[in-house]
Design a protein around this motif. Structure first.
Motif, PDB file in Angstrom:
ATOM      1  N   GLY A   1       0.767  -1.238   0.000  1.00 16.13           N
ATOM      2  CA  GLY A   1       0.000   0.000   0.000  1.00 16.13           C
ATOM      3  C   GLY A   1       0.793   1.280   0.000  1.00 16.13           C
ATOM      4  N   THR A   2       2.124   1.213  -0.011  1.00 15.21           N
ATOM      5  CA  THR A   2       2.931   2.433   0.096  1.00 15.21           C
ATOM      6  C   THR A   2       3.150   3.157  -1.230  1.00 15.21           C
ATOM      7  OG1 THR A   2       4.923   1.051  -0.028  1.00 15.21           O
ATOM      8  CG2 THR A   2       4.156   1.693   2.173  1.00 15.21           C
ATOM      9  N   GLY A   3       2.821   2.521  -2.355  1.00 12.82           N
ATOM     10  CA  GLY A   3       2.972   3.189  -3.648  1.00 12.82           C
ATOM     11  C   GLY A   3       4.141   2.693  -4.470  1.00 12.82           C
ATOM     12  N   LYS A   4       4.566   1.451  -4.246  1.00  5.94           N
ATOM     13  CA  LYS A   4       5.711   0.904  -4.982  1.00  5.94           C
ATOM     14  C   LYS A   4       5.444   0.881  -6.490  1.00  5.94           C
ATOM     15  CE  LYS A   4       5.450  -2.945  -2.734  1.00  5.94           C
ATOM     16  NZ  LYS A   4       4.337  -2.537  -1.843  1.00  5.94           N
ATOM     17  N   SER A   5       4.281   0.384  -6.882  1.00  4.98           N
ATOM     18  CA  SER A   5       3.964   0.292  -8.310  1.00  4.98           C
ATOM     19  C   SER A   5       3.919   1.674  -8.946  1.00  4.98           C
ATOM     20  CB  SER A   5       2.625  -0.424  -8.522  1.00  4.98           C
ATOM     21  OG  SER A   5       2.690  -1.765  -8.086  1.00  4.98           O
ATOM     22  N   ARG A   6       3.332   2.620  -8.238  1.00  7.33           N
ATOM     23  CA  ARG A   6       3.247   3.989  -8.761  1.00  7.33           C
ATOM     24  C   ARG A   6       4.638   4.563  -8.993  1.00  7.33           C
ATOM     25  NH1 ARG A   6       0.282   9.145  -5.730  1.00  7.33           N
ATOM     26  NH2 ARG A   6       0.744  10.699  -7.358  1.00  7.33           N
ATOM     27  N   LEU A   7       5.535   4.384  -8.027  1.00  7.94           N
ATOM     28  CA  LEU A   7       6.879   4.928  -8.179  1.00  7.94           C
ATOM     29  C   LEU A   7       7.618   4.234  -9.313  1.00  7.94           C
ATOM     30  CD1 LEU A   7       9.199   6.716  -7.417  1.00  7.94           C
ATOM     31  CD2 LEU A   7       9.817   5.086  -5.612  1.00  7.94           C
ATOM     32  N   ALA A   8       7.508   2.908  -9.399  1.00  7.45           N
ATOM     33  CA  ALA A   8       8.189   2.180 -10.467  1.00  7.45           C
ATOM     34  C   ALA A   8       7.740   2.680 -11.834  1.00  7.45           C
ATOM     35  CB  ALA A   8       7.929   0.684 -10.332  1.00  7.45           C
ATOM     36  N   ILE A   9       6.441   2.911 -11.983  1.00  5.53           N
ATOM     37  CA  ILE A   9       5.916   3.404 -13.260  1.00  5.53           C
ATOM     38  C   ILE A   9       6.367   4.837 -13.512  1.00  5.53           C
ATOM     39  CG2 ILE A   9       3.785   3.999 -14.502  1.00  5.53           C
ATOM     40  CD1 ILE A   9       2.524   1.537 -13.065  1.00  5.53           C
TER      41      ILE A   9
ATOM     42  N   VAL B   1       1.967 -12.515  -9.153  1.00 11.24           N
ATOM     43  CA  VAL B   1       2.532 -13.271 -10.261  1.00 11.24           C
ATOM     44  C   VAL B   1       1.503 -14.221 -10.865  1.00 11.24           C
ATOM     45  CG1 VAL B   1       3.412 -15.219  -8.902  1.00 11.24           C
ATOM     46  CG2 VAL B   1       4.618 -14.523 -10.981  1.00 11.24           C
ATOM     47  N   HIS B   2       0.458 -14.573 -10.103  1.00 12.34           N
ATOM     48  CA  HIS B   2      -0.569 -15.497 -10.572  1.00 12.34           C
ATOM     49  C   HIS B   2      -1.666 -14.765 -11.344  1.00 12.34           C
ATOM     50  CE1 HIS B   2       0.941 -18.915  -8.215  1.00 12.34           C
ATOM     51  NE2 HIS B   2       1.172 -18.049  -7.250  1.00 12.34           N
ATOM     52  N   ARG B   3      -2.312 -15.473 -12.250  1.00 10.54           N
ATOM     53  CA  ARG B   3      -3.471 -14.943 -12.948  1.00 10.54           C
ATOM     54  C   ARG B   3      -4.682 -14.935 -12.027  1.00 10.54           C
ATOM     55  NH1 ARG B   3      -1.513 -17.863 -17.465  1.00 10.54           N
ATOM     56  NH2 ARG B   3      -2.940 -19.596 -17.079  1.00 10.54           N
ATOM     57  N   GLY B   4      -5.533 -13.924 -12.186  1.00 16.38           N
ATOM     58  CA  GLY B   4      -6.780 -13.864 -11.453  1.00 16.38           C
ATOM     59  C   GLY B   4      -6.751 -12.955 -10.242  1.00 16.38           C
ATOM     60  N   LEU B   5      -7.930 -12.730  -9.651  1.00 18.29           N
ATOM     61  CA  LEU B   5      -8.110 -11.916  -8.453  1.00 18.29           C
ATOM     62  C   LEU B   5      -7.446 -10.543  -8.594  1.00 18.29           C
ATOM     63  CD1 LEU B   5      -7.633 -14.534  -5.575  1.00 18.29           C
ATOM     64  CD2 LEU B   5      -9.764 -13.756  -6.619  1.00 18.29           C
ATOM     65  N   GLU B   6      -7.719  -9.885  -9.717  1.00 18.84           N
ATOM     66  CA  GLU B   6      -7.077  -8.591  -9.976  1.00 18.84           C
ATOM     67  C   GLU B   6      -7.406  -7.545  -8.915  1.00 18.84           C
ATOM     68  OE1 GLU B   6      -6.393 -10.793 -13.548  1.00 18.84           O
ATOM     69  OE2 GLU B   6      -8.202 -10.534 -12.346  1.00 18.84           O
ATOM     70  N   VAL B   7      -8.660  -7.520  -8.464  1.00 21.72           N
ATOM     71  CA  VAL B   7      -9.046  -6.541  -7.453  1.00 21.72           C
ATOM     72  C   VAL B   7      -8.440  -6.893  -6.099  1.00 21.72           C
ATOM     73  CG1 VAL B   7     -10.994  -5.564  -6.160  1.00 21.72           C
ATOM     74  CG2 VAL B   7     -11.178  -5.900  -8.640  1.00 21.72           C
ATOM     75  N   LEU B   8      -8.620  -8.117  -5.675  1.00 20.27           N
ATOM     76  CA  LEU B   8      -8.139  -8.538  -4.364  1.00 20.27           C
ATOM     77  C   LEU B   8      -6.630  -8.384  -4.222  1.00 20.27           C
ATOM     78  CD1 LEU B   8      -8.790  -9.858  -1.607  1.00 20.27           C
ATOM     79  CD2 LEU B   8      -8.401 -12.077  -2.696  1.00 20.27           C
ATOM     80  N   THR B   9      -5.889  -8.704  -5.271  1.00 23.95           N
ATOM     81  CA  THR B   9      -4.425  -8.622  -5.213  1.00 23.95           C
ATOM     82  C   THR B   9      -3.900  -7.247  -5.615  1.00 23.95           C
ATOM     83  OG1 THR B   9      -4.166  -9.472  -7.468  1.00 23.95           O
ATOM     84  CG2 THR B   9      -4.213 -11.087  -5.671  1.00 23.95           C
ATOM     85  N   ASN B  10      -4.818  -6.341  -5.966  1.00 24.04           N
ATOM     86  CA  ASN B  10      -4.454  -4.954  -6.264  1.00 24.04           C
ATOM     87  C   ASN B  10      -3.444  -4.837  -7.408  1.00 24.04           C
ATOM     88  OD1 ASN B  10      -4.958  -2.187  -5.575  1.00 24.04           O
ATOM     89  ND2 ASN B  10      -2.926  -2.080  -4.666  1.00 24.04           N
ATOM     90  N   LYS B  11      -3.647  -5.634  -8.456  1.00 22.41           N
ATOM     91  CA  LYS B  11      -2.776  -5.523  -9.629  1.00 22.41           C
ATOM     92  C   LYS B  11      -2.985  -4.170 -10.306  1.00 22.41           C
ATOM     93  CE  LYS B  11      -2.419 -10.411 -11.039  1.00 22.41           C
ATOM     94  NZ  LYS B  11      -3.500 -11.107 -10.322  1.00 22.41           N
ATOM     95  N   VAL B  12      -1.920  -3.623 -10.868  1.00 23.38           N
ATOM     96  CA  VAL B  12      -2.055  -2.381 -11.615  1.00 23.38           C
ATOM     97  C   VAL B  12      -2.903  -2.630 -12.857  1.00 23.38           C
ATOM     98  CG1 VAL B  12       0.054  -1.267 -10.820  1.00 23.38           C
ATOM     99  CG2 VAL B  12       0.167  -2.851 -12.752  1.00 23.38           C
ATOM    100  N   THR B  13      -3.726  -1.661 -13.200  1.00 22.55           N
ATOM    101  CA  THR B  13      -4.562  -1.765 -14.386  1.00 22.55           C
ATOM    102  C   THR B  13      -3.769  -1.345 -15.613  1.00 22.55           C
ATOM    103  OG1 THR B  13      -5.361   0.518 -14.214  1.00 22.55           O
ATOM    104  CG2 THR B  13      -6.577  -1.190 -12.987  1.00 22.55           C
ATOM    105  N   GLU B  14      -4.336  -1.619 -16.785  1.00 20.30           N
ATOM    106  CA  GLU B  14      -3.672  -1.219 -18.028  1.00 20.30           C
ATOM    107  C   GLU B  14      -3.472   0.289 -18.065  1.00 20.30           C
ATOM    108  OE1 GLU B  14      -4.317  -1.573 -22.888  1.00 20.30           O
ATOM    109  OE2 GLU B  14      -5.619  -2.668 -21.511  1.00 20.30           O
ATOM    110  N   ALA B  15      -4.466   1.045 -17.602  1.00 25.93           N
ATOM    111  CA  ALA B  15      -4.343   2.501 -17.595  1.00 25.93           C
ATOM    112  C   ALA B  15      -3.241   2.952 -16.646  1.00 25.93           C
ATOM    113  CB  ALA B  15      -5.677   3.137 -17.198  1.00 25.93           C
ATOM    114  N   GLU B  16      -3.158   2.314 -15.478  1.00 30.90           N
ATOM    115  CA  GLU B  16      -2.138   2.685 -14.506  1.00 30.90           C
ATOM    116  C   GLU B  16      -0.732   2.367 -14.998  1.00 30.90           C
ATOM    117  OE1 GLU B  16      -4.717   2.098 -10.366  1.00 30.90           O
ATOM    118  OE2 GLU B  16      -3.663   0.405 -11.273  1.00 30.90           O
TER     119      GLU B  16
END
Length: 330
Positions: free
Chosen positions: A43-51, A69-84
């Motif tokens: 929740g600290t913003g790692k993906s945001r900073l990397a992008i 790394v696994h497919r599925g549960l995009e919301v629960l695992t908080n995967k970045v979206t295509e737009a993000e």
């Protein structure tokens, strides 16, 4: 920097510093290939900073989250979206079968291949994610990695009380976005929730509710109470995960002789809206860009603000430029 090179900076964001794009790894300073790590608790913003960094340098991102790394549960695992993702290529994100195990050895093997692929395209590998045990195995336990790569470690940190409040709000947002339905779709009372993506926080916690959801003998109030208990448990376990991740980061920082570059993002999470974004650029994105530039080229960065210095974004860029050179070392 020439005006033509300044104009060529791709997807430049207001307030971020703009450097010469397209510089291949063979122009980087040093004898080893360079790899950047973006670390931090959930929740600290790692993906945001990397992008953010990958829009300032020629870079691609490698996911180091053992659940994402696994497919599925995009919301629960908080995967970045295509737009993000903002057009930045991501590796090891949603590519492994949901019920397959993915070990630290698997991670090291896949990451080494991804790094070479990224370097082969003349780009910088940025490894980002919260599974610090995977990073530990790669950096401290893999001789091939140790012999071939030089690392820069960025640590996005947030005060734990502030982070826990944010995590709680984020779980509520996930529920609004369909968390319950996602878990319902994979729910199997006979499944082993210790394997694959079912290890994600939120799966086991929902089992009791999903087991009674279709019951005709229980009233609506009882079902709502059980659902609330499940959501509260998800929040509690996610906060506990953040605490464990932070403890692991402190241990790794000690092992690495405190070479992590800590970026305190607490103020970002206290603010809201545009103000929060401005603070992010000032205390996280801008300084990180300067640190990575110093790591890659071992020189004072030549930077220009995208907007005039009289604007808030210009002030942010000016503040980032003022970082002492000591903060730019590996």
């Amino acid at each position: 920097m020439s005006l033509s090179k300044l104009a060529a900076c791709k997807q430049a964001q207001p307030g971020l510093l703009c450097f010469q794009p397209g510089l291949a790894p063979d122009t980087f300073y040093g004898t080893k290939d360079k790899v950047v790590f973006v670390m931090g608790a959930t929740g600290t913003g790692k993906s945001r900073l990397a992008i953010d960094l990958a829009t300032q340098f020629p870079a691609e991102i490698i996911n180091s989250d053992k659940i994402q790394v696994h497919r599925g549960l995009e919301v629960l695992t908080n995967k970045v979206t295509e737009a993000e993702c903002r057009g930045v290529p991501h590796h090891l994100l949603g590519v492994i079968e949901p019920d397959s195990d993915f070990t630290a050895d698997d991670f090291c093997s896949h990451v080494l291949m991804a790094i070479e692929s990224i370097l082969g395209r003349g780009r910088l590998p940025i490894i980002a994610g919260g599974s610090n045990s995977f990073i530990d195995a790669l950096v401290n336990g893999n001789p091939e990695f140790q012999s071939r790569y030089e690392c820069c470690f960025l640590w996005v940190d947030v005060s734990m009380p502030v982070l826990q409040s944010f995590v709680s709000e984020r779980v509520d947002k996930m529920v609004e976005l369909g968390l319950v339905g996602e878990v319902r779709n994979i729910y199997d009372p006979k499944a082993d929730n210790s394997r694959g993506i079912r290890r994600a926080i939120g799966v086991t916690e929902m089992v009791e509710y999903l087991s009674i959801e279709a019951s005709t003998t229980l009233d609506v109030e009882t079902k709502a109470r059980v659902l609330k208990m499940a959501i509260d448990e998800i929040k509690k376990n996610t906060c506990a995960l953040a605490s464990r991740q932070l403890q692991k980061i402190h241990r790794l920082n000690d092992i690495w002789d405190r070479k992590m570059q800590r970026l305190d993002a607490t103020e970002v999470f206290v603010k809201r809206g545009a103000e929060a974004n401005e603070v992010w650029e000032m205390v996280v994105a801008g300084p990180s860009t300067m640190i990575v530039y110093g790591f890659l080229y071992d020189k004072n960065p030549i930077a220009r603000a995208i907007t005039p210095d009289t604007s808030s974004a210009g002030a942010i860029a000016t503040a980032a430029v003022s970082i002492p050179m000591a903060a730019m070392t590996h």
